[in-house]
Design an enzyme around this catalytic site. Structure first.
Site, short mmCIF file in Angstrom:
data_model
loop_
_atom_site.label_atom_id
_atom_site.label_comp_id
_atom_site.label_asym_id
_atom_site.label_seq_id
_atom_site.Cartn_x
_atom_site.Cartn_y
_atom_site.Cartn_z
N GLY A 24 -101.10 40.39 66.12
CA GLY A 24 -100.60 40.39 64.74
C GLY A 24 -99.98 41.68 64.26
O GLY A 24 -99.89 41.90 63.04
N LYS A 72 -88.62 49.35 65.15
CA LYS A 72 -89.25 48.88 66.39
C LYS A 72 -88.49 49.56 67.52
O LYS A 72 -87.39 49.13 67.91
CB LYS A 72 -89.12 47.36 66.49
CG LYS A 72 -89.61 46.77 67.81
CD LYS A 72 -91.06 46.38 67.75
CE LYS A 72 -91.47 45.64 69.02
NZ LYS A 72 -92.84 45.17 68.97
N ALA A 92 -95.20 48.44 71.05
CA ALA A 92 -95.09 47.27 71.94
C ALA A 92 -96.42 47.11 72.66
O ALA A 92 -96.73 47.87 73.58
CB ALA A 92 -93.95 47.44 72.94
#
Length: 203
Positions: A15, A33, A102
């Site tokens: 999550g 990201k 990641a």
């Protein structure tokens, strides 16, 4: 005052992206990201963009967009490129920044460097996302211990998903790390859900 937070999980699929969206919306921060591995047509950046509703946040471009949903070191190799920590620079912003990792902190970027090394290089405060499952105490404590061993500042831990009072109590009392809050299992996730969930976090 602006802050840079690196959101890392105790594993994959627990999550991080939803929590990152909640943090981004609550703080009206920019979102980055650095590595998207696989699912390029429906990336985490796209999901966060769809879930936030404030007008201040900017979604910053990924440094690497890798084609295969694998560990970055392998996905990069399959794409014929290499990833090294010295290739990353935090995008320029005058806003607070939420960086989504990641997987977990020991995910390999190449044969010698881990996501942990990237966190050190970016000098961000880490927010650890934990989810309750058999083994999550071990995974949570290992993550927190390696961050401490590397003298990486830990902003706190967020529990995501179904609650387990005993697991959460043990992780907190053993690690002595602040709990920023807990995010329940949502039946539906939309902009209103993300906006309201910000009230559950103390940051």
């Amino acid at each position: 005052m602006t802050n840079t937070y690196f959101v890392s999980g105790i594993g994959t699929g627990i999550g991080k992206t939803i929590v990152s969206a909640i943090l981004t919306e609550k703080l009206q921060a920019d979102y980055w990201k650095p590595i998207q591995s696989g699912d390029l047509g429906n990336s985490d950046s796209f999901l966060v963009q769809r879930l936030i509703s404030n007008t201040k946040t900017r979604i910053l471009a990924e440094e690497f967009r890798l084609n295969n949903p694998l560990s970055p070191h392998l996905s990069a190799r399959m794409d014929g490129i290499s990833i090294t920590v010295d290739q990353f620079r935090i995008p320029e912003t005058e806003n607070s920044l939420v960086i989504e990792g990641a997987g977990g902190v020991m995910v390999p970027l190449n044969d010698h460097e881990l996501l942990l090394d990237l966190i050190v290089a970016l000098k961000a405060k880490v927010i650890v996302v934990s989810q309750n499952y058999l083994g999550s105490i071990n995974h949570s404590l290992l993550t927190l211990e390696i961050l401490k061993a590397k003298n990486i500042p830990i902003e706190g831990i967020i529990f995501n998903g179904e609650a387990n009072v005993e697991s959460e109590r043990y992780i907190q009392q053993y690690s002595k790390i602040k709990v920023i809050g807990r995010i329940p299992q949502f039946k539906t996730i939309d902009q209103e859900t993300i906006r309201n969930a910000g009230s559950l976090l103390k940051i």
